[in-house]
Motif scaffolding. Structure first.
Motif, short mmCIF file in Angstrom:
data_model
loop_
_atom_site.label_atom_id
_atom_site.label_comp_id
_atom_site.label_asym_id
_atom_site.label_seq_id
_atom_site.Cartn_x
_atom_site.Cartn_y
_atom_site.Cartn_z
N GLY A 93 0.98 -1.34 -0.08
CA GLY A 93 -0.06 -0.21 -0.13
C GLY A 93 0.94 1.05 -0.02
N GLY A 97 1.07 3.68 -1.82
CA GLY A 97 0.38 5.07 -2.20
C GLY A 97 1.15 5.57 -3.52
N GLU A 155 1.42 -1.10 -4.84
CA GLU A 155 0.14 -0.18 -4.64
C GLU A 155 -0.96 -0.82 -5.68
OE1 GLU A 155 -1.37 2.12 -2.79
OE2 GLU A 155 -2.83 1.90 -4.41
N GLN A 156 -2.20 -0.68 -5.11
CA GLN A 156 -3.24 -1.53 -6.01
C GLN A 156 -3.94 -0.73 -6.87
OE1 GLN A 156 -6.11 -3.85 -3.89
NE2 GLN A 156 -6.85 -2.24 -2.86
N THR A 157 -3.96 0.80 -6.49
CA THR A 157 -4.63 1.46 -7.43
C THR A 157 -3.96 2.06 -8.55
OG1 THR A 157 -4.33 3.52 -6.33
CG2 THR A 157 -6.25 2.44 -5.53
N ARG A 215 -2.81 5.83 -7.95
CA ARG A 215 -1.53 5.84 -7.17
C ARG A 215 -0.12 5.04 -7.70
NH1 ARG A 215 -4.87 5.51 -1.46
NH2 ARG A 215 -5.64 7.89 -1.73
N SER A 245 -0.60 -3.98 -7.84
CA SER A 245 -1.15 -5.28 -7.79
C SER A 245 -1.70 -5.10 -6.49
CB SER A 245 0.08 -6.28 -7.75
OG SER A 245 -0.57 -7.37 -7.52
N ASP A 246 -2.52 -6.17 -6.09
CA ASP A 246 -3.15 -6.44 -4.64
C ASP A 246 -1.94 -7.18 -4.10
OD1 ASP A 246 -4.35 -7.38 -2.81
OD2 ASP A 246 -6.43 -7.85 -3.62
N ALA A 247 -1.33 -6.69 -3.08
CA ALA A 247 -0.42 -7.31 -2.25
C ALA A 247 -0.82 -8.65 -1.77
CB ALA A 247 -0.04 -6.32 -1.30
N LEU A 259 2.13 1.21 6.03
CA LEU A 259 2.10 2.66 6.46
C LEU A 259 0.81 3.24 6.23
CD1 LEU A 259 5.70 3.66 5.67
CD2 LEU A 259 5.20 2.62 7.48
N TYR A 260 0.01 3.37 7.29
CA TYR A 260 -1.42 3.67 7.09
C TYR A 260 -2.24 3.24 6.20
CZ TYR A 260 1.19 7.20 9.82
OH TYR A 260 1.91 7.69 10.78
N ASN A 309 -5.55 1.41 4.94
CA ASN A 309 -7.06 1.55 4.94
C ASN A 309 -7.66 0.97 6.27
OD1 ASN A 309 -6.68 2.80 2.23
ND2 ASN A 309 -7.59 0.96 1.20
N TRP A 316 -5.55 -5.86 7.96
CA TRP A 316 -4.23 -6.47 7.66
C TRP A 316 -4.12 -7.74 8.87
CZ3 TRP A 316 -2.48 -7.37 3.00
CH2 TRP A 316 -2.75 -6.23 2.23
N THR A 340 5.07 9.49 4.99
CA THR A 340 4.46 9.31 3.86
C THR A 340 3.40 10.37 3.67
OG1 THR A 340 2.31 8.41 5.01
CG2 THR A 340 4.37 6.83 4.56
N HIS A 341 2.58 10.49 2.48
CA HIS A 341 1.51 11.59 2.21
C HIS A 341 0.57 11.59 3.46
CE1 HIS A 341 3.48 11.14 -1.45
NE2 HIS A 341 3.34 12.67 -1.81
N PHE A 342 0.23 10.33 3.87
CA PHE A 342 -1.12 10.34 4.88
C PHE A 342 -0.26 10.67 6.14
CE2 PHE A 342 -5.17 8.67 3.30
CZ PHE A 342 -4.57 8.65 1.88
#
Ligand SMILES: C[S@@+](CC[C@H](N)C(=O)[O-])C[C@H]1O[C@@H](n2cnc3c(N)ncnc32)[C@H](O)[C@@H]1O
Length: 211
Positions: A43, A45, A66-68, A71, A92-94, A113-114, A116, A128, A186-188
């Motif tokens: 994830g 991002g 990162e899945q999306t 991002r 990919s979906d990890a 890190l951060y 969802n 997770w 991270t950005h979050f």
């Protein structure tokens, strides 16, 4: 912890489509992980942490997942702009990528890190620590490998702290709450620290007798 975790069947999980270049690089990095430490970020991002990590750890390698599409595209562009050779961005979906492409006992560090937070009770299986695929993910960690997890949600941190110790038999090596003495990773994290949220950082270790 009173949650029953279903088992994850790698054979039934679809294998993510990667390019042949990506597959070759992943296989090469996995096969060289004894001499060049290999780490995973789940994830990732848009990649603020991944880029900084790659600059700070030139002698190690990071696969940033990162899945999306949105991002992951930013992450890939950043890696290109910084001309970094020790980071491989993967869209990919990890949960599918790791069991299919990463061998057991070859990863030095895993970063989540951060993630969802999935705060609703009905979504607790999507956190997770409660995911069946965590078994396959932790199997990729070397003995003495570490899992770092950060969140701005106290309940999430508490559940992860007890779950990773009790359910997954990791040792809690470090548990910190912000203010941290470092710049946002991270950005979050940046967003949460600017809002004066408390951020939690947990580091777990996999010991020799881990089952
Ligand atoms: C809240 S964002 C945090 C992003 C980044 N780590 C940060 O702190 O700025 C969580 C990220 O995890 C990604 N993600 C969630 N589940 C994932 C999975 N199964 N595989 C890969 N990425 C995932 C989401 O797409 C999202 O970009």
């Amino acid at each position: 912890m009173n949650i029953k975790i279903r088992s994850f069947n790698r054979q039934q999980a679809p294998k993510p489509n990667l390019t042949s270049l990506e597959i070759d690089k992943v296989n090469k990095w996995v096969s060289e992980s004894e001499k060049t430490p290999l780490c995973l970020e789940i994830g990732a991002g848009a990649g603020l942490h991944a880029i900084q990590w790659a600059k700070d750890n030139c002698s190690e390698r990071l696969i940033a997942i990162e899945q999306t599409h949105e991002r992951a595209s930013k992450l890939k562009q950043r890696v290109k702009n910084h001309s970094l050779e020790n980071i491989l961005p993967i869209q990919s979906d990890a949960m599918l990528f790791i069991p299919h492409y990463i061998l057991e006992n070859c990863i030095k560090d895993i970063f989540i890190l951060y993630p969802n937070p999935n705060p609703k009770e009905k979504d607790k299986n999507q956190r997770w620590v409660n995911m069946p695929a965590m078994k396959n993910i932790l199997a990729t960690l070397k003995i003495n490998g570490k899992l770092t997890l950060a969140t701005n949600i106290e309940n999430y941190a508490n559940e992860a702290s007890s779950g990773f110790q009790e359910q997954w038999q990791l040792n809690l090596l470090e548990s910190k709450a912000s203010p941290f003495s470092f710049n946002p990773r991270t950005h979050f994290e940046k967003k949460y620290l600017e809002r004066k949220n408390t951020c939690y950082n947990l580091v777990f270790g996999k010991e020799k007798n881990h089952q």
